[in-house]
Design an enzyme around this catalytic site. Structure first.
Site, PDB file in Angstrom:
ATOM      1  N   ARG A  97       0.849  -1.208   0.000  1.00  0.00           N
ATOM      2  CA  ARG A  97       0.000   0.000   0.000  1.00  0.00           C
ATOM      3  C   ARG A  97       0.881   1.254   0.000  1.00  0.00           C
ATOM      4  O   ARG A  97       0.610   2.226  -0.673  1.00  0.00           O
ATOM      5  CB  ARG A  97      -0.911   0.040   1.233  1.00  0.00           C
TER       6      ARG A  97
ATOM      7  N   HIS B 114      -6.649   7.738  11.861  1.00  0.00           N
ATOM      8  CA  HIS B 114      -6.344   6.306  11.736  1.00  0.00           C
ATOM      9  C   HIS B 114      -4.875   6.061  11.377  1.00  0.00           C
ATOM     10  O   HIS B 114      -4.527   4.977  10.913  1.00  0.00           O
ATOM     11  CB  HIS B 114      -7.257   5.658  10.681  1.00  0.00           C
TER      12      HIS B 114
ATOM     13  N   THR C  82     -17.216   9.068   3.037  1.00  0.00           N
ATOM     14  CA  THR C  82     -17.100   8.013   4.045  1.00  0.00           C
ATOM     15  C   THR C  82     -18.446   7.312   4.201  1.00  0.00           C
ATOM     16  O   THR C  82     -19.502   7.942   4.136  1.00  0.00           O
ATOM     17  CB  THR C  82     -16.565   8.555   5.392  1.00  0.00           C
TER      18      THR C  82
END
Ligand code: APR
Length: 236
Positions: free
Chosen positions: A55, A105, A172
């Site tokens: 990623r 996050h 989201t």
């Protein structure tokens, strides 16, 4: 004016970063519980590192889109009046020009030492178990908040939500708490609330207003509208 903007995977979708809740329920072909939990890391650190190393490397191939750059224009106009909170671990807000991004996050381009707790900017791989630059222990993990862990900076976010005149949620699904609860929290303290998302989210009914479409279209239009209403026009 005080504004809190919350972004999720949808804002980076048009940049080519896959969202989490695709039709097949997998994240880049993996079940979330196999890669994004402390238990997964305990069971197989090498596999989890492989996933996040890929990623991180993939970030080089993507670029910010007009939604990211519009939020940078908003920051330039509002200064401290804006808190930009993202659930995303990519760095597209920063590369789009935002300078103060609250990554609740965590971040792909950061490593967290399980030995000393230090957080270090990181662009390479972690799967070869490099030593922590601060303490030398070979316990660096992705600096990503996994399911079951506590997001970064909740106190600051809650303070900003309580003071906000406007709360805007972009891209989201409203499926993951605590971020999914921000709309009710801000509304409870008197903020107006706006959703900008491709489709109605799980929490659409909680917002004062919803606009549905692509973030790359909706966000620049909303920023222009807000800045015009404030009497300024910061379009380049
Ligand atoms: N423009 C606007 N919205 C879009 C676009 C787009 N081009 N493409 C997709 N979306 C919307 C989808 O309709 C969906 O509602 O973005 C949302 C993305 O939802 P998720 O994939 O669930 O991502 P997110 O809400 O950021 O996930 C929250 O869950 O897996 C965890 O920690 C991870 O931060 C993540 C959290």
């Amino acid at each position: 004016m005080k504004v809190v903007v919350l972004t999720g995977a949808g804002i980076s979708a048009e940049s080519g970063v896959p969202t989490f809740r695709d039709a097949d329920g997998l994240w880049e072909g993996h079940r979330v519980e196999d890669v994004a939990t402390p238990e997964a890391y305990e069971a197989s650190p090498a596999a989890v590192h492989r996933f996040y190393d890929a990623r991180r490397a993939a970030l080089d191939a993507v670029a910010p889109n007009p939604a990211h750059t519009a939020l940078a224009r908003l920051e330039a106009a509002l200064g401290d009046g804006l808190l930009l909170v993202t659930q995303n671990i990519d760095d597209l807000h920063e590369r789009g020009g935002s300078t103060r991004v609250h990554h609740m996050h965590g971040e792909l381009r950061s490593a967290l030492c399980r030995g000393c707790g230090g957080r270090t900017p990181w662009t390479g791989d972690l799967g070869d178990f490099p030593p922590c630059p601060s303490c030398g222990v070979t316990e660096l993990r992705p600096d990503v908040v996994w399911f079951g862990e506590i997001p970064y900076g909740m106190d600051e976010i809650q303070d900003a939500l309580a003071e906000a005149d406007l709360f805007v949620s972009v891209g989201t699904s409203g499926a993951v708490y605590p971020a999914a609860g921000f709309v009710q929290y801000a509304a409870g303290y008197g903020a107006r609330t706006l959703e900008l998302n491709l489709v109605p989210s799980d929490g659409s009914h909680l917002f004062d207003e919803c606009r549905h479409g692509r973030a790359g279209d909706l966000v620049p239009a909303w920023v222009d509208e807000l800045l015009a209403s404030l009497g300024g026009d910061s379009r380049p």
